[in-house]
Structures are given as C-alpha cells and as structure tokens.
Design an enzyme around this catalytic site. Structure first.
Site, mmCIF file in Angstrom:
data_model
loop_
_atom_site.group_PDB
_atom_site.id
_atom_site.type_symbol
_atom_site.label_atom_id
_atom_site.label_comp_id
_atom_site.label_asym_id
_atom_site.label_seq_id
_atom_site.Cartn_x
_atom_site.Cartn_y
_atom_site.Cartn_z
ATOM 1 N N CYS A 52 25.814 36.634 55.614
ATOM 2 C CA CYS A 52 26.006 35.326 54.969
ATOM 3 C C CYS A 52 26.244 34.184 55.943
ATOM 4 O O CYS A 52 25.422 33.273 56.028
ATOM 5 C CB CYS A 52 27.157 35.421 53.984
HETATM 6 C C1 UGA Z 1 31.422 35.593 53.291
HETATM 7 C C2 UGA Z 1 32.420 34.698 52.535
HETATM 8 O O1 UGA Z 1 33.732 34.976 52.979
HETATM 9 C C3 UGA Z 1 32.323 34.914 51.019
HETATM 10 O O2 UGA Z 1 33.185 34.023 50.342
HETATM 11 C C4 UGA Z 1 30.874 34.670 50.569
HETATM 12 O O3 UGA Z 1 30.707 34.925 49.183
HETATM 13 C C5 UGA Z 1 29.948 35.597 51.356
HETATM 14 O O4 UGA Z 1 30.106 35.342 52.767
HETATM 15 C C6 UGA Z 1 28.529 35.321 50.909
HETATM 16 O O5 UGA Z 1 28.028 34.225 51.148
HETATM 17 O O6 UGA Z 1 27.941 36.164 50.196
HETATM 18 P P1 UGA Z 1 31.382 38.162 54.076
HETATM 19 O O7 UGA Z 1 30.227 37.754 54.931
HETATM 20 O O8 UGA Z 1 31.247 39.360 53.215
HETATM 21 O O9 UGA Z 1 31.791 36.946 53.083
HETATM 22 O O10 UGA Z 1 32.631 38.454 55.020
HETATM 23 P P2 UGA Z 1 33.844 37.611 55.634
HETATM 24 O O11 UGA Z 1 35.080 38.326 55.346
HETATM 25 O O12 UGA Z 1 33.771 36.196 55.285
HETATM 26 O O13 UGA Z 1 33.560 37.768 57.207
HETATM 27 C C7 UGA Z 1 32.404 37.220 57.826
HETATM 28 C C8 UGA Z 1 32.509 37.359 59.334
HETATM 29 O O14 UGA Z 1 33.526 36.518 59.858
HETATM 30 C C9 UGA Z 1 32.849 38.769 59.821
HETATM 31 O O15 UGA Z 1 32.046 39.087 60.932
HETATM 32 C C10 UGA Z 1 34.305 38.676 60.240
HETATM 33 O O16 UGA Z 1 34.642 39.574 61.275
HETATM 34 C C11 UGA Z 1 34.366 37.237 60.745
HETATM 35 N N1 UGA Z 1 35.729 36.667 60.694
HETATM 36 C C12 UGA Z 1 36.349 36.461 59.501
HETATM 37 C C13 UGA Z 1 36.377 36.331 61.885
HETATM 38 O O17 UGA Z 1 35.826 36.508 62.995
HETATM 39 N N2 UGA Z 1 37.630 35.773 61.828
HETATM 40 C C14 UGA Z 1 38.265 35.553 60.642
HETATM 41 O O18 UGA Z 1 39.402 35.032 60.667
HETATM 42 C C15 UGA Z 1 37.605 35.900 59.459
#
Ligand code: UGA
Length: 446
Positions: free
Chosen positions: A275
């Site tokens: 995403c």
């Molecule tokens: C993300 C959004 O959080 C959702 O709200 C959205 O619905 C989704 O995309 C989508 O568009 O379908 P997702 O990709 O499943 O969800 O996962 P996240 O938890 O957001 O993490 C995304 C990335 O960011 C991961 O690689 C994670 O490791 C990284 N991340 C997250 C960080 O490096 N630091 C953080 O503090 C949080």
C-alpha cells in the site's frame, strides 16, 4: 430490517475481510474472483494468505452458509445481491501511476450484469483509486455496458478501506471512521444504512462526501502515515550523528504531544507492503499530471528508498569487505504477522549484500515460502532464528516478529562466529546488548 445481500469482487485482504466481516454478522455474501485456486481454498474455509484470526471466522461463515466464493461469475454475484463492493487490485504501472485495468474490467462485468437486472443495485468502489476514477472511469463504463442511468437505475459510491495487514479483520470490525463518497444522496443513504446496520449503534463516525474527496481521503491518509515514518527515519539518521542521541526516546517524547500522536513513529528500515509504496507513488504521479509537484512526498519516497540500505552500510563499517562473510537476516516479511513480501525491506538489503559478495542466511516464521518465489536459491533459508545465526559474522534484524524480541545476548554470543547484531527495528535493549557484544541500531548515536 431485512439484511442487504452483498457481493464482493476481488478476494485480496480488503475483499476477503469485507466478505467475512459481513458474513460473520449474518449477512448473505457472495464473493467473486477469477482465481479458481483461491476460490477453492476459500470455499474450504482456508484464507489464501496468512492473516491472524481470519481463518476461524471464514470457516464459520462457510459452514453457516453465509459466504460462497464464485469463479468468473460477476453476473451471478450482481444478480443475486443488492449491493456490490468492488475490491479488485489497483497495482502500479512502471512509471508509478495507477494501473486501472482490473477496476475497468470488473466494472464492465458489473455493467453487463446490471443490464439484465430489473431492480436497483448499489455499486461501491472499495479499491484504492486516484481522485476522479469512480466518476470518470467507473461510472461511464457501468452506464455504457448496462445501458442504464447512474443515480436512477443503479447507485454508485466510493468507500475506501483503512485496514492493515496483520490486523486486517480487527481493523474491519473496529475502524476509526467510515468514509462514504456518494454519486447522489440515495446511493449514500443506502450505504450509510448498511454500515449502521453492520456496526450497530455505537459504530464509527461516518463521513459523507463526494466521490473524489473520498478517493483522496485514502491517499492523503496513507501518504501522511508514510510521511510520519520517513520523518522519524530522517530524525533517526540525524541521531546517529549526535553522540548519545536515541531516536526511540525522541519519538516517545514527541508522541506524547497529542497533536503529534505516538503511532507510526517507529524508526526502522522504512515502509514496505502493498500500500504505502504504491499509493505514495500513485499520488505523486497523479498530482504531476494535474500540474502540481508533491515535493514533500518525493522526499518521503527518497528517504524510504535509502533507509534499508543503511544496515548494509553498518555491516561494511563493522566488517569491512563483505566478500565471503556470512550474514544472518532475521525476518523477511514486510512487517510482522503477515507472509506478504511485497516491497519488503528485506529484498533490497539482501540484494545489496549478495552484490557485495556476502553469503546470506535468512529466517522468517511465516514468509519463507513466499520469499523463495522472489529470492529463489540466491540465499539459504534457516528453520529457526538460532539456526540462522549459527556461525554468522553478523546478524541483521529486519522484521520485528515477537519471537525475535526474546533473543538474548548470550544466544548470539554462543552461536555466532562473531557476536555482532544490527537492530534495524529497534526491538532490542541497546544497554543490555552493547555491554555484552557488538551492537548497532538505527537511530542510535555513537
Ligand atoms: C497500510 C495502512 O496502515 C492502512 O490503514 C491501509 O488500509 C493499508 O495500508 C492499505 O492501503 O490497504 P499496511 O500496509 O497493511 O496498512 O501496514 P502498516 O501497518 O501501515 O505498515 C506499512 C509499513 O510501514 C510496514 O513496512 C511497516 O514496517 C512500516 N512502519 C509502520 C514503520 O516502519 N514504522 C511505523 O511506525 C509503522
């Protein structure tokens, strides 16, 4: 009230969680896909991807007869239901812009079905699409294929999804807000009623707006979260130049300010997944077409591109030439609690280590079989964290799975050739580790 009959097109995370969500609350749901293998799995109660807590509810929904998955039968799905959620994929083209082929194809199929339908039907776009798509691409296709008029013969809404992989089902049930972009009031009223019935009385706030605003809310939200991540990673990189500075403490203190908030301020190796990378790129490309450069987001992307390679630099700083060195990688998936390898940070790290002549051994609790499709036999795969670090010259923590959090300095000292740990996600106590072994981490000043 008679429950709305629901069809769902596309059975990725959004489609399947929507389908199971409604089915588990007693709605009659028909899912439809072009992938017969996935449909068979779903009809047997097995999700086609790893997602905690989904399997039991899927199994239950199938057993109760509330959910069926059809193959290539969009027409049947539309004709036997009142409302269709379209949740097909919207991947990126090579220039970063959005590829709408699946939304176009599925809209054609829905249009052809509407042509045969005598009663009103509501079409809801749930896929992430750039502003203007529902109005300028989906609506004309539906009208052309059905020979019917949007607003009177059928309704149209755009309702983005905010679930995260790894907590997809929980997020579907406990969302912070519902967004309804509506072509007309009647369409919006029907979807509003459906959501209120689903979430019962104390449901999330519902924001009703036009189609394009709803589409933009999704991109603006994902891009903002990606910005928070690149921002904290930028501060992490700065911390490394300031003796004694620690990004974890900086972020924790920043997060206590309610205007900033503590979530999505974990410094690390950057964002991956299906995403954020795709959506940030698509918004930049879309805005450029409209004559406006999203400079801030361009920087967000650039920080994110360089971030994973920092751990390779750390390896070189500590070990010198990496040729022939054995590097252990803990975690392959793009984040914990998923087997998804799309845009996983492990991929550029491993590719760079291999280019530099290192031997890579990796372990992930769930994602190894998916990783093998991408990394093939270029690396070795270990059956456990301990096997992975055995005889390694250096270990890099890439994905913060819970089971890695319990690893102790003595386990590294006992098993590795040289006990050197690089913490790419800040899960280990720098104090405990640096007293006993060579320890380096993102965002930790020397
Ligand atoms: C993300 C959004 O959080 C959702 O709200 C959205 O619905 C989704 O995309 C989508 O568009 O379908 P997702 O990709 O499943 O969800 O996962 P996240 O938890 O957001 O993490 C995304 C990335 O960011 C991961 O690689 C994670 O490791 C990284 N991340 C997250 C960080 O490096 N630091 C953080 O503090 C949080």
């Amino acid at each position: 009230m008679k429950k709305t009959k629901i069809s769902v097109l596309g059975i990725g995370y959004v489609g399947l969680c929507t389908a199971v969500g409604f089915a588990s609350r007693g709605y009659n749901v028909v899912a439809s896909t072009h992938d017969s293998e996935k449909a068979t799995k779903i009809n047997n109660g097995t999700p086609p991807f790893y997602e905690p807590n989904l399997e039991a509810l899927l199994e239950q929904s199938i057993r109760d007869g509330n959910l069926t998955c059809l193959v290539n039968q969009t027409k049947e799905a539309v004709l036997t239901t009142d409302l269709t959620f379209n949740a097909v994929g919207t991947p990126s083209k090579s220039d970063g812009s959005i590829d709408l082929q699946f939304i176009e194809k599925s809209s054609q199929e829905v249009g052809l079905a509407l042509c045969k339908k005598n009663s009103y039907h509501l079409v809801v776009v749930k896929s992430t699409v750039v502003p203007g798509t529902t109005q300028n691409v989906v609506k004309p296709i539906l009208e052309q294929e059905s020979g019917k008029k949007c607003g009177s013969d059928f309704g149209l809404c755009m309702s983005p999804e905010f679930l995260r992989q790894g907590s997809a089902f929980q997020d579907t049930i406990h969302t912070d807000r519902i967004v309804i972009g509506e072509y007309d009031q009647k369409s919006g009223d029907i979807l509003d009623r459906t959501y209120r019935d689903f979430y019962t009385n104390d449901g999330p706030p519902i924001i009703r707006t036009n189609l394009s605003t709803a589409e933009l809310i999704k991109y603006a939200s994902n891009s903002f979260l990606a910005t928070k991540i690149s921002y904290v990673n930028m501060i992490a990189n700065l911390c490394e130049k300031i003796p004694g500075a620690d990004v974890k403490i900086v972020a924790a203190a920043m997060g206590l300010d309610k205007r900033i908030g503590s979530l999505f301020l974990n410094a690390g190796l950057g964002y991956g997944g299906s995403c954020f990378p795709k959506d940030v790129k698509a918004l930049i490309a879309h805005s450029r077409k409209l004559g406006y450069n999203l400079e801030l987001l361009e920087s967000v992307e650039s920080v994110n591109k360089n971030q994973p390679l920092k751990v390779v630099e750390f390896c070189e700083e500590i070990l010198g030439n990496l040729k022939g060195k054995r590097i252990a990688i803990l975690g392959l998936a793009f984040k914990p609690k998923t087997d998804d390898m799309r845009e996983a940070r492990s991929i550029p790290i491993i590719k760079s280590l291999i280019e530099k002549g290192a031997t890579v051994v990796a372990y992930d609790p769930i994602a190894i079989s998916r990783a093998k499709d991408i990394l093939k036999n270029k690396i070795k795969y270990a059956p456990s964290a301990i096997e992975c670090i055995k005889n390694a010259d250096c270990c890099v923590l890439v994905t913060e799975w819970n089971e890695f959090k319990n690893l102790t300095p003595s386990q590294f000292i006992k098993n590795m050739k040289k006990p050197i740990l690089i913490d790419g996600r800040r899960i280990f106590s720098s104090k405990a580790f640096s007293q006993k072994m060579k320890f380096k981490a993102i965002g930790l000043g020397k």
